[in-house]
Design a protein around this motif. Structure first.
Motif, PDB file in Angstrom:
ATOM      1  N   PRO A 125      70.869 -66.692 -30.620  1.00 19.16           N
ATOM      2  CA  PRO A 125      72.195 -66.132 -30.875  1.00 19.16           C
ATOM      3  C   PRO A 125      72.715 -66.437 -32.272  1.00 19.16           C
ATOM      4  O   PRO A 125      72.490 -67.515 -32.818  1.00 19.16           O
ATOM      5  CB  PRO A 125      73.073 -66.830 -29.818  1.00 19.16           C
ATOM      6  CG  PRO A 125      72.381 -68.133 -29.578  1.00 19.16           C
ATOM      7  CD  PRO A 125      70.903 -67.843 -29.711  1.00 19.16           C
ATOM      8  N   THR A 142      75.222 -69.205 -22.612  1.00 19.70           N
ATOM      9  CA  THR A 142      76.679 -69.141 -22.686  1.00 19.70           C
ATOM     10  C   THR A 142      77.310 -70.335 -21.990  1.00 19.70           C
ATOM     11  O   THR A 142      78.245 -70.951 -22.505  1.00 19.70           O
ATOM     12  CB  THR A 142      77.184 -67.837 -22.054  1.00 19.70           C
ATOM     13  OG1 THR A 142      76.606 -66.720 -22.741  1.00 19.70           O
ATOM     14  CG2 THR A 142      78.688 -67.733 -22.120  1.00 19.70           C
ATOM     15  N   GLU A 156      72.148 -61.390 -24.281  1.00 18.58           N
ATOM     16  CA  GLU A 156      72.887 -62.479 -23.647  1.00 18.58           C
ATOM     17  C   GLU A 156      72.073 -63.172 -22.557  1.00 18.58           C
ATOM     18  O   GLU A 156      71.357 -62.521 -21.785  1.00 18.58           O
ATOM     19  CB  GLU A 156      74.204 -61.945 -23.067  1.00 18.58           C
ATOM     20  CG  GLU A 156      75.167 -61.410 -24.124  1.00 18.58           C
ATOM     21  CD  GLU A 156      76.472 -60.915 -23.521  1.00 18.58           C
ATOM     22  OE1 GLU A 156      76.782 -61.291 -22.367  1.00 18.58           O
ATOM     23  OE2 GLU A 156      77.176 -60.142 -24.201  1.00 18.58           O
ATOM     24  N   PRO A 165      75.544 -63.657 -29.288  1.00 20.06           N
ATOM     25  CA  PRO A 165      74.182 -63.194 -28.983  1.00 20.06           C
ATOM     26  C   PRO A 165      74.126 -61.673 -28.898  1.00 20.06           C
ATOM     27  O   PRO A 165      75.052 -61.030 -28.401  1.00 20.06           O
ATOM     28  CB  PRO A 165      73.911 -63.819 -27.621  1.00 20.06           C
ATOM     29  CG  PRO A 165      75.261 -63.914 -26.985  1.00 20.06           C
ATOM     30  CD  PRO A 165      76.230 -64.184 -28.106  1.00 20.06           C
ATOM     31  N   GLY A 209      81.409 -61.222 -29.100  1.00 15.63           N
ATOM     32  CA  GLY A 209      80.379 -62.106 -28.574  1.00 15.63           C
ATOM     33  C   GLY A 209      80.772 -62.615 -27.200  1.00 15.63           C
ATOM     34  O   GLY A 209      81.454 -61.914 -26.441  1.00 15.63           O
ATOM     35  N   VAL A 210      80.348 -63.836 -26.881  1.00 16.83           N
ATOM     36  CA  VAL A 210      80.641 -64.409 -25.561  1.00 16.83           C
ATOM     37  C   VAL A 210      81.681 -65.511 -25.659  1.00 16.83           C
ATOM     38  O   VAL A 210      81.857 -66.301 -24.741  1.00 16.83           O
ATOM     39  CB  VAL A 210      79.358 -64.940 -24.886  1.00 16.83           C
ATOM     40  CG1 VAL A 210      78.404 -63.802 -24.599  1.00 16.83           C
ATOM     41  CG2 VAL A 210      78.681 -66.025 -25.728  1.00 16.83           C
TER      42      VAL A 210
END
Length: 298
Positions: A131, A164, A159, A156, A204-205
């Motif tokens: 990522p 995460t 994913e 990332p 993103g996350v």
């Protein structure tokens, strides 16, 4: 000790901390390059950072501070990564002054002097399974106000739920000693801040983010800022170590380039740090260091 003298010492402590964090991260990233002996890109030479001094330009040519721009390009693990530190000061221009006044900075209309120091990092990876990431922390001071800001978020293109979870869990562990509400507050702030309205999606996350942090307790706010920085390497390095050896396809690389387009859009259109750096005359190459080396739009 007068308040002015006290803040002179605090400015030095903050600036020194950002520089020490920069040195730690640069060493860790070059270590990743040196130990990447198997998997994609391992046959190439390990990347090293190119370090360039930066300066803040002013119309009258007066000393306005600067910093170090450290950029690695074309490494085994990192396609492009920048780790910048700066300490700048002087007088805000009219546009920046109005922006600060609109944010409620007291006294900025009549006394536009400022001082700012921080670290800014963006990493774009060779392997699309690894990522991309962003991290920055900073301190800002005016004669009538001070605050801290920053955070880190994971970006990332492919994913993995476990990645995460690790990133968020590590940050939570570092922030929980500062109070049970701090991590949820900063996580929610990141979700809101790193959102791309014209794409109707996050870039993103997520991660953690804060701005204008001034609880009235400088030591407590500085300690939180330091732990945001300390959380970064343990939250991020294990993900890179795991994903850098993973095989990938042309389709994976294409997905990476498209996702980088989102990142570029956000940083050029919405990012507050980019706008401030360009508006206050800091080195444009350092400000725009965050942009990916290659991107694609569909």
């Amino acid at each position: 000790m007068t308040e002015t003298t006290d803040f002179d010492a605090r400015k030095t402590r903050a600036s020194d901390w950002f520089r020490s964090l920069r040195d730690e991260i640069v060493a860790a990233f070059e270590g990743l390059e040196a130990t990447h002996a198997t998997g994609p890109f391992s046959a190439s030479e390990p990347g090293r950072f190119e370090v360039t001094p930066t300066t803040r330009s002013t119309e009258d040519g007066s000393d306005a501070g600067g910093g170090l721009m450290s950029v690695m390009r074309g490494g085994r693990v990192f396609e492009k990564v920048g780790v910048n530190v700066s300490t700048v000061y002087g007088t805000l221009g009219e546009a920046a002054q109005k922006s600060m006044a609109a944010r409620g900075v007291p006294g900025i209309e009549t006394d536009p002097r400022f001082w700012a120091s921080g670290i800014s990092l963006v990493a774009h990876m060779q392997n699309p399974h690894a990522p991309a990431v962003h991290m920055n922390t900073r301190m800002f001071w005016t004669p009538n106000a001070w605050w801290f800001g920053g955070g880190s978020d994971l970006n990332p293109c492919i994913e993995y739920a476990e990645d995460t979870a690790h990133f968020h869990d590590t940050q939570k562990a570092w922030l929980d000693p500062h109070g049970a509400t701090v991590y949820p507050e900063l996580k929610a702030w990141a979700d809101e801040y790193f959102y791309i309205p014209h794409r109707k999606r996050a870039r993103g996350v997520g991660g953690i983010f804060m701005d204008d942090r001034n609880t009235g307790d400088w030591e407590a706010d500085f300690a939180l800022t330091q732990d945001i920085g300390r959380a970064f390497l343990p939250a991020y390095l294990p993900l890179v170590e795991k994903r850098r050896v993973q095989p990938f396809s042309d389709a994976d690389k294409d997905a990476q380039l498209v996702h980088r387009g989102l990142y570029a859009e956000y940083n050029l259109v919405y990012d507050r740090g980019t706008k401030f750096g360009l508006a206050t005359g800091h080195d444009a190459n350092a400000v725009l260091m965050s942009l990916p080396p290659m991107a694609k739009w569909v």
